[in-house]
Design an enzyme around this catalytic site. Structure first.
Site, mmCIF file in Angstrom:
data_model
loop_
_atom_site.group_PDB
_atom_site.id
_atom_site.type_symbol
_atom_site.label_atom_id
_atom_site.label_comp_id
_atom_site.label_asym_id
_atom_site.label_seq_id
_atom_site.Cartn_x
_atom_site.Cartn_y
_atom_site.Cartn_z
ATOM 1 C CE LYS A 1 92.057 115.874 107.536
ATOM 2 N NZ LYS A 1 92.822 116.914 106.815
ATOM 3 C CE LYS B 1 96.439 117.536 100.880
ATOM 4 N NZ LYS B 1 96.962 118.189 102.090
#
Length: 367
Positions: free
Chosen positions: A165, A265
């Site tokens: 991240k 997703k």
């Protein structure tokens, strides 16, 4: 078969690491997840889960799932849950947009279809294409040395794919990428996921500074156009996620050579029906996928595992075992990570049984 009732549960999912942080200072400590139960006149019940990643990641949020279900549910009572195409048409006619709120209805109908036919979902989604699927581990945004240490720990648990991240200060992110790549094996994969956090000039700096490394760049900027601009400036493999939010944007991305991989997703695109459509389009055009969701627990993880297991391994870049990130089990029979991989149950449908002692009483019931 007819839908007789839709029950909605809310459950908190605390994190083992205490906090999950990503671009622009965003973080979550306890996820707010929604579980849906569809009751039918034949006694079968279907289940699903939807858990947005806070309210600043995508145009979705936890209360929005339940508000959307409040709007959708009255239109679905009396409908045939096995006619999943019609269920989706009814939802789209009743509520424009809000795919994440429609996703748990769609997934619960797939669960019912599996139970009604006695087949696991991976069979209905295309058949078993692999015995188990490789997982990635997301590394929350922290100081470079802490992220590198966490990667070493997860590598020891069997993970070989890592999503870093980034999307913060460009200098810090350059250091994060160098520090984490240096502790990995040559064969390990590293994805630097900015989650739209860089401006174009920052992204250009970062990709230039890490150009000699074996690293994937994921979703550097907020818009499709900005991200594609960065794609044109780097030879590093390129992943798009947030801006590929449905079949139409996927088709555009394929036509314009905007990415090498996508992050698919399930709830972002409205459930398994549209996720399967996009999966098949990707396969037809040679685009590997990370198959996952925004977040979730055991039931989300089961849906991910079934879609991923029915996808050929060469097109499954990775998948996610979200239930290993949390401290609360909400269903029995969910996939469990073994040496960096997971597989599905062979039971009908999703193959899970909710733990109602954890879920408690429904926060809403529509009948």
């Amino acid at each position: 078969m007819k839908i007789t009732a839709i029950n909605v549960f809310q459950v908190d999912l605390p994190l083992r690491e205490g906090r999950y942080s990503w671009s622009n200072g965003n973080f979550v400590e306890v996820f707010d997840s929604t579980v849906v139960e569809i009751e039918t006149d034949e006694g079968l019940k279907g289940y699903a889960e939807c858990c947005p990643l806070g309210s600043a990641y995508l145009p979705s949020y936890a209360l929005g799932v339940r508000s959307g279900l409040q709007e959708l549910a009255p239109h679905l009572i009396g409908k045939d849950p096995l006619n999943i195409g019609e269920i989706n048409r009814v939802m789209d006619a009743a509520l424009r947009g809000h795919p994440y709120a429609k996703a748990p209805i769609d997934i619960a109908c797939w669960d019912l279809l599996g139970k009604a036919t006695g087949q696991p979902l991976y069979t209905l989604l295309g058949g078993a294409a692999q015995d188990d699927v490789a997982l990635y581990r997301a590394i929350s945004q922290e100081a470079p040395e802490i992220m590198a240490k966490k990667i070493e720990g997860y590598a020891a648990e069997g993970y070989t794919k890592f999503q870093l991240k980034v999307g913060g200060d460009a200098n810090d992110d350059i250091n994060r990428i160098h520090a984490t790549r240096s502790v990995l094996k040559k064969s390990d994969l590293l994805v630097a996921d900015a989650n739209t956090g860089w401006t174009r000039h920052e992204a250009a700096r970062v990709v230039g500074a890490v150009s000699s490394l074996d690293v994937y760049i994921e979703q550097p900027c907020l818009t499709y156009e900005e991200s594609v601009s960065i794609r044109r400036r780097t030879a590093l493999p390129f992943v798009l996620d947030e801006v590929i939010d449905g079949p139409n944007t996927l088709v555009r991305g394929i036509a314009e050579d905007a990415m090498d991989c996508i992050n698919l997703k399930i709830s972002k695109v409205g459930g398994l029906t549209k996720a399967k459509l996009m999966r098949d389009l990707c396969i037809a055009h040679g685009i590997p996928m990370t198959i996952e969701d925004t977040w979730g627990g055991d039931i989300v993880t089961a849906a991910i595992a079934h879609l991923a297991r029915s996808t050929p391994s060469e097109f499954t870049f990775s998948a996610t075992d979200f239930n290993s990130y949390g401290t609360v089990d909400i269903a029995e029979g969910a996939p469990k990570r073994v040496n960096g991989r997971m597989t599905t149950s062979d039971l009908p449908g999703l193959g899970i049984t909710p733990i109602f002692d954890v879920l408690g009483e429904p926060v809403a019931r529509y009948s």
